[in-house]
Design a protein around this motif. Structure first.
Motif, PDB file in Angstrom:
ATOM      1  N   ARG A  97      -9.325 -19.970  15.498  1.00 50.37           N
ATOM      2  CA  ARG A  97     -10.039 -20.278  14.251  1.00 50.37           C
ATOM      3  C   ARG A  97     -10.541 -18.961  13.686  1.00 50.37           C
ATOM      4  N   ALA A  98     -10.174 -18.677  12.441  1.00 46.26           N
ATOM      5  CA  ALA A  98     -10.507 -17.379  11.857  1.00 46.26           C
ATOM      6  C   ALA A  98     -10.742 -17.513  10.366  1.00 46.26           C
ATOM      7  N   VAL A  99     -11.555 -16.602   9.855  1.00 45.73           N
ATOM      8  CA  VAL A  99     -11.692 -16.393   8.413  1.00 45.73           C
ATOM      9  C   VAL A  99     -11.378 -14.923   8.175  1.00 45.73           C
ATOM     10  N   SER A 100     -10.294 -14.689   7.450  1.00 51.38           N
ATOM     11  CA  SER A 100      -9.780 -13.324   7.286  1.00 51.38           C
ATOM     12  C   SER A 100     -10.013 -12.831   5.867  1.00 51.38           C
ATOM     13  N   SER A 101     -10.293 -11.550   5.760  1.00 56.42           N
ATOM     14  CA  SER A 101     -10.436 -10.925   4.447  1.00 56.42           C
ATOM     15  C   SER A 101      -9.067 -10.491   3.942  1.00 56.42           C
ATOM     16  N   TYR A 102      -9.028 -10.038   2.718  1.00 59.02           N
ATOM     17  CA  TYR A 102      -7.758  -9.709   2.080  1.00 59.02           C
ATOM     18  C   TYR A 102      -7.663  -8.204   1.835  1.00 59.02           C
ATOM     19  N   TYR A 103      -6.501  -7.645   2.183  1.00 54.82           N
ATOM     20  CA  TYR A 103      -6.175  -6.256   1.848  1.00 54.82           C
ATOM     21  C   TYR A 103      -5.094  -6.274   0.772  1.00 54.82           C
ATOM     22  N   PRO A 104      -5.398  -5.891  -0.462  1.00 56.91           N
ATOM     23  CA  PRO A 104      -4.378  -5.948  -1.510  1.00 56.91           C
ATOM     24  C   PRO A 104      -3.186  -5.059  -1.190  1.00 56.91           C
ATOM     25  N   GLN A 105      -1.989  -5.593  -1.431  1.00 59.48           N
ATOM     26  CA  GLN A 105      -0.789  -4.767  -1.371  1.00 59.48           C
ATOM     27  C   GLN A 105      -0.643  -4.052  -2.723  1.00 59.48           C
ATOM     28  N   VAL A 106       0.045  -2.933  -2.732  1.00 51.67           N
ATOM     29  CA  VAL A 106       0.020  -2.069  -3.907  1.00 51.67           C
ATOM     30  C   VAL A 106       1.432  -1.680  -4.329  1.00 51.67           C
ATOM     31  N   THR A 107       1.553  -1.308  -5.597  1.00 50.35           N
ATOM     32  CA  THR A 107       2.798  -0.715  -6.084  1.00 50.35           C
ATOM     33  C   THR A 107       2.811   0.766  -5.732  1.00 50.35           C
ATOM     34  N   LEU A 108       3.969   1.377  -5.855  1.00 50.63           N
ATOM     35  CA  LEU A 108       4.068   2.805  -5.549  1.00 50.63           C
ATOM     36  C   LEU A 108       3.237   3.624  -6.527  1.00 50.63           C
ATOM     37  N   ASP A 109       3.220   3.226  -7.805  1.00 52.47           N
ATOM     38  CA  ASP A 109       2.419   3.948  -8.799  1.00 52.47           C
ATOM     39  C   ASP A 109       0.927   3.834  -8.495  1.00 52.47           C
ATOM     40  N   ALA A 110       0.489   2.626  -8.111  1.00 56.43           N
ATOM     41  CA  ALA A 110      -0.923   2.437  -7.786  1.00 56.43           C
ATOM     42  C   ALA A 110      -1.313   3.248  -6.553  1.00 56.43           C
ATOM     43  N   TRP A 111      -0.396   3.348  -5.596  1.00 53.62           N
ATOM     44  CA  TRP A 111      -0.666   4.143  -4.401  1.00 53.62           C
ATOM     45  C   TRP A 111      -0.838   5.618  -4.753  1.00 53.62           C
ATOM     46  N   HIS A 112       0.048   6.127  -5.573  1.00 54.64           N
ATOM     47  CA  HIS A 112      -0.069   7.535  -5.971  1.00 54.64           C
ATOM     48  C   HIS A 112      -1.333   7.781  -6.786  1.00 54.64           C
ATOM     49  N   ALA A 113      -1.776   6.783  -7.546  1.00 52.67           N
ATOM     50  CA  ALA A 113      -2.948   6.960  -8.414  1.00 52.67           C
ATOM     51  C   ALA A 113      -4.260   6.860  -7.645  1.00 52.67           C
ATOM     52  N   ASP A 114      -4.405   5.862  -6.754  1.00 49.82           N
ATOM     53  CA  ASP A 114      -5.705   5.593  -6.141  1.00 49.82           C
ATOM     54  C   ASP A 114      -5.714   5.660  -4.622  1.00 49.82           C
ATOM     55  N   GLY A 115      -4.549   5.723  -3.974  1.00 47.27           N
ATOM     56  CA  GLY A 115      -4.539   5.796  -2.523  1.00 47.27           C
ATOM     57  C   GLY A 115      -5.252   4.622  -1.889  1.00 47.27           C
ATOM     58  N   ILE A 116      -6.163   4.901  -0.940  1.00 46.09           N
ATOM     59  CA  ILE A 116      -6.857   3.828  -0.227  1.00 46.09           C
ATOM     60  C   ILE A 116      -8.103   3.356  -0.968  1.00 46.09           C
ATOM     61  N   GLY A 117      -8.365   3.883  -2.159  1.00 47.46           N
ATOM     62  CA  GLY A 117      -9.588   3.523  -2.876  1.00 47.46           C
ATOM     63  C   GLY A 117      -9.312   2.937  -4.243  1.00 47.46           C
ATOM     64  N   GLY A 118     -10.317   2.977  -5.088  1.00 47.68           N
ATOM     65  CA  GLY A 118     -10.186   2.567  -6.486  1.00 47.68           C
ATOM     66  C   GLY A 118      -9.715   1.143  -6.664  1.00 47.68           C
ATOM     67  N   SER A 119      -8.780   0.973  -7.599  1.00 46.22           N
ATOM     68  CA  SER A 119      -8.305  -0.361  -7.967  1.00 46.22           C
ATOM     69  C   SER A 119      -7.432  -0.998  -6.888  1.00 46.22           C
TER      70      SER A 119
END
Length: 786
Positions: A263-285
């Motif tokens: 039994r678990a309640v899990s949080s969400y880690y958004p998956q990202v596009t390549l452009d979003a990764w280059h723009a914000d890395g592990i932070g920001g949007s």
């Protein structure tokens, strides 16, 4: 090729496949390789070192005598790792395995594993012979599996599952999990862990020992875990129970009861596009919002509490083996599985102009906060499923020959709906599990508003037969097998729409054959040919509708061809007194290749499949390790893979020019190294894993860069003190270099740039999504047996 050709007596007596998991045995004879996995005897004591005579690489490798590629992670390695690690993370160093994890501790369901470039939904997963795969999507969620302290071994068969395994989708192989054997004397184990991101975990296993004179012994364990997200806001909460009881009836006969509840309640880690990764890395949007801003709808729907995902699962089984005579034995495994969970997301609904399926809604929706425009809601992708079945086979062994007949039956019931929970002005959205209909956004008549509502029944009937022949004093073993699978899917779309009934029916013959030869006690050659199939995921049969227009946004296909594959392996193994090694060449040919990707409905990821046509995958796996030498034991594994798309992919009425392109999620090179040390008191394990560049679009115009991660474990075992056996402390460092990288492909696309099809149509670009790999983390653990 006619079916009766494969079942003739002449054919069956000419080839043999070793079908029982490939677990290593303790002698070099081929006959020992035929023993059941339950017959493997590896004694593990809490107060002493593990018996390392049969291990290499600190438990990362051990001898395997099956006629197919198999790698096994054993107890010494598992015990050195962070006890919170999932089964995926524990096999990350094996040949061909690449794990895309979103968090350091394996708690997040947003994780994936590929083997030889084949996704997790192409792998079978079993616990003591009971199936673990999701019945609708074929994937697996390793955080729901057993706690690491309870694993005896985790075996990865890279090529194909055994003929007797109760799995449908295992073109990419099988991950077989086995529990520890219950102790013969009462006692237990306790572990307490604390680490980065407020990670707190408590584990307790109680051993009954033999209960009176009944011959019954067993264990029950409980663990509780909490951890904050390593990036962005959120928290994971998990409770877990494992159990195993064994009843010995007589020599070579036993009945086991196994269970696993989560039994678990899990949080969400958004998956990202390549452009979003280059723009914000592990932070920001690339992260969710830590606060709720009711004045900005676009930000409000990204409030992290709206994305919390609850889940509850149970797996149970009754693996039983009966020696009916000196030559006749029966293996029966009844099993059951139940799951309830929700993939939640923040979303918006218009307050007017709503459609229920294709029918416009007259009147006002109930419980929808807001007047005019859009209202923020939590979209609940609820799945409730039940599964039961049994797998049985009868084996007759006479001299050099062993003949096996088996039958597998599986019944599954899967209900999936997308409901909506209203959100208060302060961001509260109660009814997290979406069970209370009174708390959902409802139609004027009081019935819940659903974005989708499916009900699917699946039934599997499979008959299989195999025949094994041992020659030349067991130096050569031949086996042939044949499995006939009938799989029927029947579903209903329960929204008002033209589509009501849907489904499909498949009957697929699956022949196989193999040979293995011990030309020296330490040397073995093996070769095999196997066939596999996979039906499309059940959700691919259904239409999806837009709640704002009633239009069909995704067509459910009525005639979907199943994936079919033929795989071959040719391998060599050496298991000497100091060195262990294996090399395996492999080749796959696929038709109607099923590729898993994700579509988003109301912002929530929903799995679906793409028919990628033909595919050819070729490569080589290498695994080398040393048995302990002056307490040190190194390990190396590597894989070279060349996987290509064999044809252009049909898109609407055109063809995407993909012939000859590299298959998605298929890095050309991956490699791992490990070094362990264990002198009985001080122990440690260092590993590093490299994953090469891999494509995320069928047109090869978007690629994920290669990356390297490394883990380190250090610990100390004390002598027995008072009632405590081998009290120990250890510290585990995950991603010790704090390398921020994309860890895997979450969803693939046809093309990352607009492409002109073979017939001149412009095929629009879309962005694939990627998992962001976890950052550096430390976990301290103290534990002991008693």
């Amino acid at each position: 090729m006619r079916r009766d050709y494969f079942v003739t007596r002449r054919f069956l007596h000419r080839a043999v496949i070793f079908t029982l998991y490939g677990l290593p045995l303790q002698a070099h004879s081929a006959e020992n390789a035929a023993a059941r996995p339950e017959a493997e005897t590896i004694e593990v004591k809490a107060s002493a070192l593990h018996d390392k005579a049969d291990f290499g690489g600190g438990g990362l490798m051990r001898p395997v005598y099956a006629a197919q590629a198999t790698s096994i992670v054993s107890k010494p390695f598992i015990d050195a790792q962070a006890p919170i690690f999932s089964a995926y993370q524990l096999v990350n160093n094996l040949p061909g395995a690449n794990v895309a994890a979103s968090d350091p501790f394996g708690l997040s369901p947003y994780t994936n594993v590929t083997v030889r470039g084949l996704n997790s939904d192409a792998l079978g997963f079993t616990l003591e012979g009971t199936p673990l795969n999701d019945i609708a999507y074929y994937g697996a969620y390793p955080a729901q599996f057993a706690d690491a302290e309870n694993y005896r071994t985790i075996a990865v068969t890279q090529g194909a599952a055994a003929i007797s395994d109760p799995v449908l989708n295992a073109a990419g192989g099988l991950m077989a999990l086995t529990y520890l054997q219950p102790a013969k004397t009462p006692g237990g184990t306790v572990n307490v862990s604390y680490g980065a991101y407020a990670n707190s975990r408590q584990f307790l296993r109680l051993e009954s020992g033999e209960i009176g004179q009944s011959g019954v012994r067993g264990f029950v364990s409980y663990s509780h875990t909490t951890a904050h997200n390593w990036r962005g806001p959120g928290e994971d909460r998990r409770q877990h129970v494992d159990l195993k009881f064994v009843k010995s009836i007589r020599k070579h006969s036993d009945i086991s009861l196994i269970g696993s509840w989560n039994r678990a309640v899990s949080s969400y880690y958004p998956q990202v596009t390549l452009d979003a990764w280059h723009a914000d890395g592990i932070g920001g949007s690339n992260n969710l919002k830590a606060w709720y801003d009711a004045g900005h709808v676009a930000q409000a729907q990204n409030y992290y509490r709206l994305w919390e995902a609850p889940e509850q699962t149970f797996y149970g089984g009754l693996p039983s083996h009966f020696a009916l005579s000196n030559h006749l034995s029966l293996q029966v495994t009844p099993y059951a599985q139940a799951a309830y969970g929700s993939v939640a997301s923040g979303a918006t609904l218009p307050t007017s102009g709503i459609y229920n399926g294709v029918t416009p809604v007259n009147g006002h929706l109930r419980n929808l906060n807001g007047e005019g425009g859009d209202a923020v809601v939590r979209a609940n992708g609820v799945q409730e499923s039940y599964r039961t079945g049994f797998n049985a086979h009868l084996s007759l062994e006479t001299g050099r020959n062993k003949l096996t007949f088996g039958y597998w039956y599986d019944y599954s019931d899967d209900r999936e709906v997308q409901s909506f929970t209203p959100v208060a002005p302060d961001g509260r959205a109660p009814n997290l599990w979406a069970r209370q209909k009174s708390g959902l956004v409802s139609l004027p008549d009081g019935q819940p508003l659903y974005g989708s509502a499916f009900h699917t029944i699946g039934q599997v009937n499979a008959l299989y037969v195999s025949d094994r022949l041992s020659l030349f004093r067991d130096k050569m073993v031949l086996e042939a097998g044949f499995k006939d699978v009938i799989y029927a899917i029947r579903g209903t779309n329960n929204l008002p729409s033209p589509q009501y009934r849907t489904g499909g029916s498949y009957q697929v013959p699956l022949p196989r054959m193999s040979i293995k030869y011990h030309f020296r006690p330490e040397h073995q050659l093996f070769a095999n040919v196997t066939t596999n199939f996979r039906a499309p995921s059940s959700t691919a049969f259904y239409d999806y509708y837009d709640v704002t227009s009633g239009a069909v946004v995704t067509d459910g296909a009525q005639k979907l061809n199943p994936e079919y594959s033929i795989s071959e392996e040719l391998g060599y193994r050496y298991f000497g007194k100091k060195l262990l090694g294996s090399v395996t060449f492999f080749n796959y040919n696929f038709t109607n290749r099923q590729i898993t990707t994700e579509i988003f409905r109301f912002g929530a990821p929903v799995q679906t499949t793409v028919n990628a046509g033909g595919q050819t995958s070729r490569g080589v796996d290498v695994e080398i390790s040393m048995r302990p030498y002056h307490h040190w034991s190194p390990y190396i594994s590597a894989e070279y893979l060349h996987a290509t798309i064999d044809n252009d992919i049909a898109v609407d009425r055109d063809l995407l020019p993909t012939r000859g392109k590299i298959a998605v999620r298929s890095p050309a090179l991956q490699a791992s190294i490990g070094l362990s040390y264990d002198n009985g008191h001080v122990f440690g394990m260092a590993t590093a894993h490299y994953t090469g560049r891999q494509y995320a679009s069928f047109m090869n115009d978007v690629a994920m860069p290669g990356y390297v991660t490394g883990n380190l474990a250090l610990g100390y075992r004390f002598d027995d003190r008072l009632r405590l056996k081998a009290p120990n402390i250890r510290v585990n460092f995950t991603n010790i270099g704090n390398n921020h990288a994309l860890s895997g492909v979450s969803s693939v696309t046809l093309a990352g740039r607009d492409t002109i099809g073979r017939r001149g149509t412009r095929i629009a670009a879309s962005d694939p999504l990627f998992y962001i790999g976890s950052g550096f983390a430390v976990l301290f653990t103290a534990g002991a047996g008693f």
